[in-house]
Design an enzyme around this catalytic site. Sequence first.
Site, PDB file in Angstrom:
ATOM      1  N   SER A   1      12.066 107.302 -41.116  1.00  0.00           N
ATOM      2  CA  SER A   1      11.856 108.900 -41.043  1.00  0.00           C
ATOM      3  C   SER A   1      12.666 109.381 -39.625  1.00  0.00           C
ATOM      4  O   SER A   1      12.989 108.618 -38.949  1.00  0.00           O
ATOM      5  CB  SER A   1      10.422 109.312 -40.561  1.00  0.00           C
ATOM      6  OG  SER A   1      10.283 110.563 -40.463  1.00  0.00           O
TER       7      SER A   1
ATOM      8  N   TYR B   1       2.461 107.475 -36.566  1.00  0.00           N
ATOM      9  CA  TYR B   1       3.598 107.576 -37.600  1.00  0.00           C
ATOM     10  C   TYR B   1       5.202 107.160 -36.908  1.00  0.00           C
ATOM     11  O   TYR B   1       5.649 106.621 -37.392  1.00  0.00           O
ATOM     12  CB  TYR B   1       3.575 108.944 -38.047  1.00  0.00           C
ATOM     13  CG  TYR B   1       4.317 109.107 -39.235  1.00  0.00           C
ATOM     14  CD1 TYR B   1       4.253 108.346 -40.519  1.00  0.00           C
ATOM     15  CD2 TYR B   1       5.461 109.818 -39.139  1.00  0.00           C
ATOM     16  CE1 TYR B   1       5.049 108.632 -41.558  1.00  0.00           C
ATOM     17  CE2 TYR B   1       6.233 110.092 -40.246  1.00  0.00           C
ATOM     18  CZ  TYR B   1       6.148 109.453 -41.394  1.00  0.00           C
ATOM     19  OH  TYR B   1       7.110 109.584 -42.469  1.00  0.00           O
TER      20      TYR B   1
HETATM   21  P1  NDP Z   1       4.108 110.227 -50.935  1.00  0.00           P
HETATM   22  O1  NDP Z   1       2.649 110.340 -50.464  1.00  0.00           O
HETATM   23  O2  NDP Z   1       4.337 111.474 -51.857  1.00  0.00           O
HETATM   24  O3  NDP Z   1       3.981 108.996 -51.961  1.00  0.00           O
HETATM   25  C1  NDP Z   1       3.879 107.722 -51.228  1.00  0.00           C
HETATM   26  C2  NDP Z   1       4.475 106.641 -52.270  1.00  0.00           C
HETATM   27  O4  NDP Z   1       3.951 105.381 -51.550  1.00  0.00           O
HETATM   28  C3  NDP Z   1       3.415 106.643 -53.481  1.00  0.00           C
HETATM   29  O5  NDP Z   1       4.310 106.171 -54.708  1.00  0.00           O
HETATM   30  C4  NDP Z   1       2.467 105.850 -52.895  1.00  0.00           C
HETATM   31  O6  NDP Z   1       1.909 104.988 -54.133  1.00  0.00           O
HETATM   32  C5  NDP Z   1       3.053 104.645 -52.087  1.00  0.00           C
HETATM   33  N1  NDP Z   1       2.081 103.971 -51.319  1.00  0.00           N
HETATM   34  C6  NDP Z   1       1.526 104.533 -50.202  1.00  0.00           C
HETATM   35  N2  NDP Z   1       0.469 103.533 -49.889  1.00  0.00           N
HETATM   36  C7  NDP Z   1       0.513 102.491 -50.738  1.00  0.00           C
HETATM   37  C8  NDP Z   1       0.087 101.265 -50.398  1.00  0.00           C
HETATM   38  N3  NDP Z   1      -0.936 100.826 -49.571  1.00  0.00           N
HETATM   39  N4  NDP Z   1       0.702 100.498 -51.548  1.00  0.00           N
HETATM   40  C9  NDP Z   1       1.615 100.682 -52.244  1.00  0.00           C
HETATM   41  N5  NDP Z   1       1.889 101.713 -52.215  1.00  0.00           N
HETATM   42  C10 NDP Z   1       1.595 102.994 -51.485  1.00  0.00           C
HETATM   43  O7  NDP Z   1       5.062 110.174 -49.838  1.00  0.00           O
HETATM   44  P2  NDP Z   1       6.545 110.329 -49.893  1.00  0.00           P
HETATM   45  O8  NDP Z   1       7.123 110.266 -51.162  1.00  0.00           O
HETATM   46  O9  NDP Z   1       6.802 111.805 -49.057  1.00  0.00           O
HETATM   47  O10 NDP Z   1       7.150 109.229 -48.793  1.00  0.00           O
HETATM   48  C11 NDP Z   1       7.845 108.241 -48.959  1.00  0.00           C
HETATM   49  C12 NDP Z   1       8.137 107.679 -47.891  1.00  0.00           C
HETATM   50  O11 NDP Z   1       9.191 108.427 -47.301  1.00  0.00           O
HETATM   51  C13 NDP Z   1       7.373 107.199 -46.892  1.00  0.00           C
HETATM   52  O12 NDP Z   1       7.668 106.023 -46.220  1.00  0.00           O
HETATM   53  C14 NDP Z   1       7.155 108.254 -45.959  1.00  0.00           C
HETATM   54  O13 NDP Z   1       6.646 107.846 -44.670  1.00  0.00           O
HETATM   55  C15 NDP Z   1       8.818 108.626 -45.790  1.00  0.00           C
HETATM   56  N6  NDP Z   1       9.109 110.022 -45.292  1.00  0.00           N
HETATM   57  C16 NDP Z   1       8.803 111.465 -46.101  1.00  0.00           C
HETATM   58  C17 NDP Z   1       9.068 112.338 -45.634  1.00  0.00           C
HETATM   59  C18 NDP Z   1       8.613 113.489 -46.146  1.00  0.00           C
HETATM   60  O14 NDP Z   1       8.678 114.613 -45.495  1.00  0.00           O
HETATM   61  N7  NDP Z   1       7.991 113.364 -47.464  1.00  0.00           N
HETATM   62  C19 NDP Z   1       9.760 112.533 -44.468  1.00  0.00           C
HETATM   63  C20 NDP Z   1      10.323 111.250 -43.684  1.00  0.00           C
HETATM   64  C21 NDP Z   1       9.808 109.956 -44.246  1.00  0.00           C
HETATM   65  P3  NDP Z   1       0.339 105.406 -54.743  1.00  0.00           P
HETATM   66  O15 NDP Z   1       0.192 106.720 -54.853  1.00  0.00           O
HETATM   67  O16 NDP Z   1       0.230 104.412 -56.054  1.00  0.00           O
HETATM   68  O17 NDP Z   1      -0.624 104.676 -53.735  1.00  0.00           O
END
Ligand code: NDP
Length: 237
Positions: free
Chosen positions: A132, A146
């Site tokens: 991030s 975070y």
């Molecule tokens: P979402 O919350 O929309 O999606 C998160 C994804 O990660 C889902 O597919 C979820 O799967 C999976 N996930 C979460 N926890 C687990 C777990 N314990 N085991 C397996 N899978 C897991 O998040 P984003 O798409 O926004 O974020 C994705 C990445 O990008 C993250 O690392 C986030 O920190 C990073 N990021 C996002 C930003 C943003 O503004 N959106 C900015 C900067 C970084 P499920 O629902 O099946 O649990």
Amino acid sequence: MADFQGKSVLVLGGSRGIGAAIVRRFAADGASVTFTYAGSQDAAERLAAETGTTAVMTDSADRDAVIARVRESGPLDVLVVNAGVGAFGDPLEQDPDAVDRLIRINVNAPYHAAVEAARRMPEGGRIIVIGSVNGDRIPFPGLSAYAMSKSALQGMARGLARDFGPRGITVNVVQPGPIDTDLNPADGPMRDIQHAVMALKRHGRPEDVAGMVAWLAGPEASFVTGAMHTIDGGFGA
Ligand code: NDP
């Protein structure tokens, strides 16, 4: 657009948001893609059916499960660690268990997954972790845990790039800024405060991040390693 025909790709955390866009992108470019999910079984199964990919339940908070998944999916040409969670708020009030869970998912899982993937990864292999811009910049309070987790990925990538470089494996971090997902919706409560510090006053799309990941996984990026790749609309400028 790179051709990933014949390439084996594992995306940890692919059911929704940025991860789902990464799954779609690699599938469209011809790769054989497996992705994990934890809570979103329906979304994962729909995405797998739509894209011809394989969805498997693996909780990134469970170290042994992550290692076993990577081992079973290997040898991998590309590992993408996208799964990540937030734990936002006043550190004096935060539940320490929530912080420790965040560290397991955002830090421990990427490290152990990357190491396990590298055991059998061929020359030319790619390890890409979604960090991030908060690994570099924290313009608001309430982000400490975070941000700590995302900064940790920077040291990890630099170190592993040295460890695996002699085998022709690259290790990189993609650092998004605000991207329109369930975690950070473009119409959510943080919209105005985020846009105020951005050069481009809008959220990015998950597909924008997937494009950068695909480039890092492709042949044009073969000389890129141990580096942070920020895609943030100027959030950190
Ligand atoms: P979402 O919350 O929309 O999606 C998160 C994804 O990660 C889902 O597919 C979820 O799967 C999976 N996930 C979460 N926890 C687990 C777990 N314990 N085991 C397996 N899978 C897991 O998040 P984003 O798409 O926004 O974020 C994705 C990445 O990008 C993250 O690392 C986030 O920190 C990073 N990021 C996002 C930003 C943003 O503004 N959106 C900015 C900067 C970084 P499920 O629902 O099946 O649990």
